[in-house]
Design an enzyme around this catalytic site. Structure first.
Site, PDB file in Angstrom:
ATOM      1  N   HIS A 227      19.888  39.280 -13.132  1.00  0.00           N
ATOM      2  CA  HIS A 227      18.960  40.348 -12.761  1.00  0.00           C
ATOM      3  C   HIS A 227      17.515  39.851 -12.768  1.00  0.00           C
ATOM      4  O   HIS A 227      16.610  40.585 -13.154  1.00  0.00           O
ATOM      5  CB  HIS A 227      19.105  41.557 -13.697  1.00  0.00           C
TER       6      HIS A 227
ATOM      7  N   SER B  30      38.056  46.512  10.773  1.00  0.00           N
ATOM      8  CA  SER B  30      38.316  45.762   9.543  1.00  0.00           C
ATOM      9  C   SER B  30      39.808  45.796   9.232  1.00  0.00           C
ATOM     10  O   SER B  30      40.471  46.816   9.471  1.00  0.00           O
ATOM     11  CB  SER B  30      37.529  46.394   8.388  1.00  0.00           C
TER      12      SER B  30
ATOM     13  N   GLY C  11      32.985  45.186  -4.184  1.00  0.00           N
ATOM     14  CA  GLY C  11      32.368  45.872  -5.323  1.00  0.00           C
ATOM     15  C   GLY C  11      32.673  45.216  -6.661  1.00  0.00           C
ATOM     16  O   GLY C  11      32.537  45.842  -7.710  1.00  0.00           O
ATOM     17  N   ALA C  12      33.082  43.946  -6.646  1.00  0.00           N
ATOM     18  CA  ALA C  12      33.481  43.272  -7.886  1.00  0.00           C
ATOM     19  C   ALA C  12      32.383  42.380  -8.431  1.00  0.00           C
ATOM     20  O   ALA C  12      32.585  41.656  -9.397  1.00  0.00           O
ATOM     21  CB  ALA C  12      34.747  42.450  -7.641  1.00  0.00           C
ATOM     22  N   GLY C  13      31.205  42.386  -7.793  1.00  0.00           N
ATOM     23  CA  GLY C  13      30.116  41.531  -8.260  1.00  0.00           C
ATOM     24  C   GLY C  13      30.202  40.125  -7.695  1.00  0.00           C
ATOM     25  O   GLY C  13      29.546  39.215  -8.187  1.00  0.00           O
TER      26      GLY C  13
ATOM     27  N   SER D 228      29.607  39.574  -4.470  1.00  0.00           N
ATOM     28  CA  SER D 228      28.733  39.630  -3.307  1.00  0.00           C
ATOM     29  C   SER D 228      29.474  39.740  -1.984  1.00  0.00           C
ATOM     30  O   SER D 228      29.162  39.049  -1.013  1.00  0.00           O
ATOM     31  CB  SER D 228      27.807  38.414  -3.295  1.00  0.00           C
TER      32      SER D 228
ATOM     33  N   SER E 269      29.069  42.092  -0.030  1.00  0.00           N
ATOM     34  CA  SER E 269      28.142  42.622   0.973  1.00  0.00           C
ATOM     35  C   SER E 269      27.294  41.506   1.595  1.00  0.00           C
ATOM     36  O   SER E 269      27.140  41.451   2.812  1.00  0.00           O
ATOM     37  CB  SER E 269      27.265  43.715   0.378  1.00  0.00           C
TER      38      SER E 269
ATOM     39  N   ASP F  54      21.647  36.812  -3.349  1.00  0.00           N
ATOM     40  CA  ASP F  54      22.984  36.773  -2.764  1.00  0.00           C
ATOM     41  C   ASP F  54      23.021  36.109  -1.385  1.00  0.00           C
ATOM     42  O   ASP F  54      23.814  35.193  -1.166  1.00  0.00           O
ATOM     43  CB  ASP F  54      23.602  38.171  -2.736  1.00  0.00           C
TER      44      ASP F  54
HETATM   45  C1  GLA Z   1      23.361  42.198  -7.438  1.00  0.00           C
HETATM   46  C2  GLA Z   1      22.206  42.049  -6.468  1.00  0.00           C
HETATM   47  C3  GLA Z   1      21.501  40.707  -6.647  1.00  0.00           C
HETATM   48  C4  GLA Z   1      21.144  40.469  -8.114  1.00  0.00           C
HETATM   49  C5  GLA Z   1      22.347  40.711  -9.011  1.00  0.00           C
HETATM   50  C6  GLA Z   1      22.012  40.659 -10.486  1.00  0.00           C
HETATM   51  O1  GLA Z   1      24.356  41.292  -7.120  1.00  0.00           O
HETATM   52  O2  GLA Z   1      22.664  42.161  -5.144  1.00  0.00           O
HETATM   53  O3  GLA Z   1      20.368  40.653  -5.813  1.00  0.00           O
HETATM   54  O4  GLA Z   1      20.066  41.277  -8.470  1.00  0.00           O
HETATM   55  O5  GLA Z   1      22.935  41.985  -8.765  1.00  0.00           O
HETATM   56  O6  GLA Z   1      21.605  39.385 -10.878  1.00  0.00           O
END
Ligand code: GLA
Length: 384
Positions: free
Chosen positions: A30, A63, A117-119, A121, A123, A167
């Protein structure tokens, strides 16, 4: 390719196939939207995209993972997000087509092996894949910067998540066997080798997805911004929260809300940790690197307040394992995945240990994936 013709039965042109990876982030949690340094790494999972031009100026976006299809004129794209998965590619197309016009329509089929949505990226992966593939198909001049800017426009301006720059940089600039060092203040980058023979990188998905993640994420961005505004007088030359050291946060504490104070402490300390982690990585000291990653998790849990018990448990039970170097939640938090670093010689049995320990507490066995790095966005085949 058969699936492309299954979805777009009337397509006349053979599709081209493209790929862009997802990413994990190891340090600089973050920090990107506060101007700090970050250390992400692309993974060998991501978005696949089959794309073909069509003569009639129509745009179709489909999709393999979602039932709805977008269909419209490529010359009159929606001006705002529609609350559907295809908002991301529409945002990217809006940006690309703001500078030049499409000579043709497009049929695009998205697929992938990245949990949404799992972190990881998904998107940025879909946005960079779209920019890369559309630019190639419509013969638009483009560069890595083009794809990064188009992806950022798609997410921030079109979809409305105030995400930082990490990202799309991680996805667009990835190289195997390397972490990306990105200084989000001046956007300087460097590829730092990581010894993937010596360390295994595991990602464990809690399976938890929180609808509130985007709202909470935007709230953190706002808290950091207001903390910066209140602390700026402590450090006259500061241009972002990254420039406010720990002592200055303390000096200006009385002006902050308790939340702003905790966020600002996290940012100040995470900046210091990330620079230390960089030195450790360059020195090949994976144990020291892992310790910084582990402390980052504690700070995300206690100060930034973006963790959940499932993520904390995965990190805590990993700490019981001999040969575990460090781990933390990856991405924004509030659910999603942890990334765990384990010495290669200690990896046997680690997965079973995690799955059992997690099942004892939460009643189900999470999936554990070991990821390799990735070479970044590319065309995979050109079918005849
Ligand atoms: C998400 C956001 C990123 C970054 C992270 C946290 O993935 O898209 O830009 O802020 O959270 O590190």
């Amino acid at each position: 390719m058969e699936r492309f013709h299954g979805v777009f039965a009337d397509a006349k042109v053979a599709p081209r196939l493209f790929f862009a990876p997802g990413r994990i982030n190891l340090m600089g949690a973050h920090l990107d939207y506060s101007g700090g340094p970050v250390m992400p790494m692309a993974i060998d999972r991501g978005t696949y995209l089959a794309i073909a031009t069509r003569a009639d100026g129509r745009l179709r976006l489909a999709s393999l993972c979602e039932p709805e299809m977008f269909e419209g004129s490529i010359h009159e794209l929606p001006v705002r997000a529609l609350g559907r998965w295809y908002d991301y590619p529409l945002g990217v197309l809006t940006r690309l087509l703001s500078e030049r016009s499409a000579g043709a329509g497009l049929d695009v089929l998205f697929g992938g092996d990245l949990p949404v949505g799992a972190g990881l990226s998904s998107s940025a992966s879909i946005c960079v894949a779209t920019s890369f593939a559309v630019s190639a198909c419509l013969e638009f001049p483009s560069s890595t910067e083009t794809h990064i800017e188009a992806a950022l426009y798609g997410e921030r301006e079109f979809v409305g998540v105030q995400c930082g720059i990490m990202d799309p940089y991680a996805v667009a600039m990835a190289r195997p066997g390397h972490l990306l060092w990105l200084d989000c203040k001046d956007r300087s980058t460097e590829l730092l080798p990581i010894d993937t023979q010596a360390v295994h990188i595991a990602v464990v998905d809690t399976g938890i997805r929180r609808e509130l993640a985007a709202t909470e994420f935007n709230r953190r961005v706002a808290e950091c911004q207001s903390a910066f505004e209140k602390l700026a007088q402590e450090v006259p030359e500061a241009t972002c929260l990254r420039d406010i050291p720990r002592a200055a946060v303390e000096a200006g504490r009385a002006r902050l809300t308790p939340e702003e104070y905790r966020r600002a402490v996290h940012v100040a300390e995470e900046v210091t940790r990330t620079f230390r982690a960089r030195v450790a990585l360059i020195d090949g000291d994976l144990a020291a690197f892992g310790r910084e990653v582990l402390t980052a998790h504690a700070s995300l849990r206690d100060l930034y307040e973006v963790s959940i018990p499932e993520l904390d448990t995965l990190v805590a039970v990993s700490e019981e394992w001999n040969g575990f170097l460090g781990g933390r939640l990856t991405g924004a938090g509030f659910g999603g995945c942890v990334v765990l670093l384990v010495r290669s010689e200690a990896v046997a049995g680690f997965e079973a240990h995690l799955r059992e320990a997690y099942a004892r507490r939460f009643g189900r066995r999470p999936r554990v994936h070991f990821f390799q790095g990735d070479a970044g966005p590319r065309e995979l085949t050109r079918s005849g």
